[in-house]
Scaffold this active site. Structure first.
Site, PDB file in Angstrom:
ATOM      1  CD  GLU A 148      -6.204   0.249  -3.660  1.00  0.00           C
ATOM      2  OE1 GLU A 148      -6.082  -0.970  -3.895  1.00  0.00           O
ATOM      3  OE2 GLU A 148      -5.806   0.777  -2.610  1.00  0.00           O
ATOM      4  CD  GLU A 194      -7.658  -2.618   0.441  1.00  0.00           C
ATOM      5  OE1 GLU A 194      -6.851  -3.460   0.872  1.00  0.00           O
ATOM      6  OE2 GLU A 194      -8.081  -2.615  -0.727  1.00  0.00           O
TER       7      GLU A 194
HETATM    8  C1  GLA Z   1      -5.194  -3.501  -1.960  1.00  0.00           C
HETATM    9  C2  GLA Z   1      -4.349  -2.393  -1.371  1.00  0.00           C
HETATM   10  C3  GLA Z   1      -3.295  -1.883  -2.291  1.00  0.00           C
HETATM   11  C4  GLA Z   1      -2.664  -2.995  -3.053  1.00  0.00           C
HETATM   12  C5  GLA Z   1      -3.727  -3.739  -3.801  1.00  0.00           C
HETATM   13  C6  GLA Z   1      -3.170  -4.825  -4.679  1.00  0.00           C
HETATM   14  O1  GLA Z   1      -6.372  -3.113  -2.484  1.00  0.00           O
HETATM   15  O2  GLA Z   1      -5.119  -1.320  -0.916  1.00  0.00           O
HETATM   16  O3  GLA Z   1      -2.333  -1.196  -1.509  1.00  0.00           O
HETATM   17  O4  GLA Z   1      -2.021  -3.854  -2.166  1.00  0.00           O
HETATM   18  O5  GLA Z   1      -4.588  -4.331  -2.888  1.00  0.00           O
HETATM   19  O6  GLA Z   1      -4.187  -5.476  -5.403  1.00  0.00           O
END
Ligand code: GLA
Length: 683
Positions: free
Chosen positions: A310, A154
């Protein structure tokens, strides 16, 4: 209609999540792989935050645990998306390179103990990320489990802008390259204002906190620079991996949840787009935000299938109130992403962490273990996805484009705008929501893209509009397109300078209006808008809508008035206009209409564009993925009662032959393979 798979090593729809076995004893790994097999998991992301466990001190690597892990996963038929751990440098890194720490806008040096990269402009950090990415790629390029590389995590969150000395140095270098000379920089930033003229490059700095509002053109350039630096970090790692490995390389985006990275540019850098999406608990209709994120992920990847890297099985842990998903909601969310082009459905994370900041975040294996509802639904989803393997590579097509321009957002969201209520996110959501409720699938696009394949283009928040892009939109209308533009669009050029000719001037020809003055409303004030009314004709009650936030004084230059303000600062003035221009039509919506008002506008717009909205038949959200020989109709029932889908074909999740109609269970999803019909879209 099929897109070649970006990860040929996986057949079908991939399923899994982030896997952090480094947080667990070795025995747990064996239990994990057994459970993964039970759930049908075939892809896990590994190593994303494990830098300190791989490079135990500078240049000293311990691969033993990772070797063992990848071998174990491989033996069990589970493929690996191998992460580079550069979003969380180890303690030793910051101890050795204190200068690499990020500085916030108000000058606070960021400490260790959380996560987040070092300064994107730190030479030590750049060197370290290439070292670890190279070491991993060299070691695992040929490992049979590895099918994908996951660079970083991210970009932009939690570390985007950096106000450190090395960032300032790099910013000056970037500005020299962009503007060429100090004179050009002074002109672009309009430094004659408030006497900010620069006489020496060394005096130019980052737009740190200052006594009053900092030059908006400087801030806009700093946003561009930040995006550029982050992308350079990505490219450095990607290219280091590519020297050794041939698998596709991605990095996980946050479409519609963060606006630090210009995902159009990033989409060109990755082999396959991947996205993280989390529902916003406070939004009772999170499925609309989900659809926006999914459509944006597909669009920035040029329409190719993408990876949902995710999402959550139930609640997250970082919102003010973290609402658990209701039974069935997880699968609905997953399949809604799939409907909009995702070919892989992954979660954060496999097993809930016992320690650390995210221990209250849901997971595929929750703290409650395998006797839980969440686990049962995880196993059930794995089985469902197995039945949908034939959707892999099928595509989503749209007749409508909504403009989404990160640069414009960066510029619009700065301080001292005419009203704090001018939120780009609010307008995108309002127009997207209308299209979503009308059952219309959309792509997102930039104003400079070739838009000719779309029947309709919507510009909800195009505050910054380059002259060349305005010309592109004008040509689009001239050549038969229907364009809808919302207020506060076409205001400034690429330097955040008001367009010569006034507000909206570059779109004046296409829209047939010019904006003379903004008339923002006080907080909470509501006004009335009369649809097709004039001062004399009596109005039907259902032709009067409410508006708030914004009015403006419009001068007509050929457009017809479709709706007028009845009261407020714009009383008597146009609120909505329509302009026949060339072969097409330009609509302008000069106020924030309520939902009914916007529906009325869009109904007429659809008529101009030749679009027949289907709505949500019987409450179903319906999206189609198109394959070579068949279409796949995905119908999502967000209600607590069954709904009837009109379709014929094979319902893949139940294996039912459907003739004419299928009853989709309350809160359920149906995927019907239908015979392909020729498509009537395009202009
Ligand atoms: C982000 C991160 C993950 C985790 C999630 C939790 O998307 O990439 O590592 O912290 O949030 O929702």
């Amino acid at each position: 209609m099929r897109s070649p798979s970006p990860w040929p090593a996986i057949r079908g729809i991939a399923y899994g999540g982030d896997y952090t076995p480094e947080q667990w004893a070795r025995e747990t790994w064996d239990e994990d792989v057994a459970l993964m097999r039970e759930a049908g998991v075939d892809l896990v992301s590994v190593g994303i935050f494990a830098w300190a466990l791989i490079e135990v001190e500078e240049g000293v690597f311990d691969f033993a645990w990772l070797d063992e892990l990848l071998d174990l996963l491989h033996r069990n038929g589970i493929r690996v998306d191998l992460g580079t751990p550069t979003a969380s440098p180890p303690a030793w890194f910051f101890a050795r390179h204190p200068d690499a720490r990020v500085v916030s806008r108000d000058g606070v040096v960021q400490g260790f103990g959380a996560r987040g990269m070092a300064s994107h402009s730190s030479p030590a950090y750049r060197e370290a990320i290439v070292r670890i990415a190279s070491a991993l790629a060299e070691r695992y390029a040929d490992h049979p489990a590895v099918v994908l590389w996951h660079v970083h995590n991210e970009y932009g969150v939690p570390v985007g802008e950096d106000y450190s000395a090395q960032s300032a140095e790099a910013f000056r270098g970037w500005l020299r390259e962009r503007h060429g000379s100090l004179d050009a920089l002074n002109a672009a930033w309009g430094t004659a204002f408030w006497g900010q003229r620069y006489t020496d490059w060394e005096h130019v700095g980052v737009p740190a906190a200052a006594p009053s509002v900092v030059n908006p053109a400087q801030r806009l350039d700093f946003a561009r620079f930040t995006d550029h630096q982050l992308r350079e970090c990505f490219r450095a790692e990607r290219d280091a991996i590519r020297r050794f490995a041939s698998q596709p390389i991605t990095t996980n985006f946050m479409a519609n949840q963060a606006w630090v990275a210009d995902l159009w540019a990033w989409g060109r850098e990755v082999d396959v787009v991947s996205d993280d999406h989390y529902l916003w608990s406070a939004d009772p209709e999170g499925e609309i935000g989900l659809a926006i994120a999914a459509d944006l992920s597909r669009s920035v990847g040029g329409g190719k299938p993408w990876i949902l890297m995710e999402h959550s099985t139930s609640a997250v842990n970082w919102q003010p109130r973290n609402v658990a998903k209701r039974p069935g909601e997880m699968a609905r969310n997953s399949l809604a992403h799939l409907a909009r082009g995702a070919d892989a459905i992954l979660f954060f994370q496999w097993r809930a962490s016992r320690s650390g900041a995210e221990k209250f975040h849901s997971a595929m294996v929750p703290h409650a273990g395998t006797t839980s509802r969440v686990w049962r639904e995880v196993v059930d989803l794995g089985a469902k996805l197995d039945r949908l393997d034939e959707l892999q590579g099928t595509v989503v097509e749209a007749d409508v484009a909504v403009l989404w321009d990160f640069e414009s957002f960066w510029a619009q969201d700065l301080e001292w705008r005419p009203s704090d209520d001018l939120s780009h996110a609010d307008r995108i959501r309002a127009f997207y929501e209308r299209l979503w409720r009308d059952g219309i699938t959309v792509d997102f696009a930039l104003p400079g893209h070739d838009l000719s394949k779309y029947r309709l283009v919507v510009a909800p928040a195009q505050y910054l509009l380059r002259a060349a892009d305005a010309a592109n939109l004008t040509r689009y209308v001239e050549q038969g397109g229907t364009l809808v533009v919302s207020y506060f669009s076409g205001i400034v050029d690429e330097h955040d300078a008001v367009h010569a000719g006034g507000f909206g001037a570059p779109l004046a020809a296409a829209l047939g209006v010019r904006v003379e003055e903004f008339l923002p409303l006080r907080e909470g004030v509501r006004t009335s808008v009369a649809w097709r009314g004039d001062d004399t004709a009596p109005l039907a009650a259902d032709a009067v809508f409410t508006a708030d936030v914004w009015h403006e004084a419009i001068a007509l230059e050929g457009a017809e008035v479709v709706a007028r303000h009845l009261d407020g600062p714009g009383a008597g003035l146009p609120a909505v206009t329509r302009h026949a221009y060339g072969e097409g039509v330009g609509w302008y919506v000069a106020t924030r209409l309520d939902a009914e008002g916007l529906r009325t506008v869009m109904d007429d717009v659809y008529a101009d564009a030749g679009i027949a909205p289907t709505g949500h038949p019987d409450g179903l959200e319906v999206v189609t993925r198109r394959g070579d020989a068949a279409d796949y109709v995905v119908a999502i029932n967000h209600r607590d009662e069954p709904a009837r889908l009109a379709a014929s074909g094979l319902e893949l999740l139940t294996g039912t032959e459907v003739v004419d109609a299928f009853d989709v269970a309350a809160g359920g999803v149906a995927v019907v393979r239908t015979t392909r019909e020729p498509r009537g879209g395009g202009r």
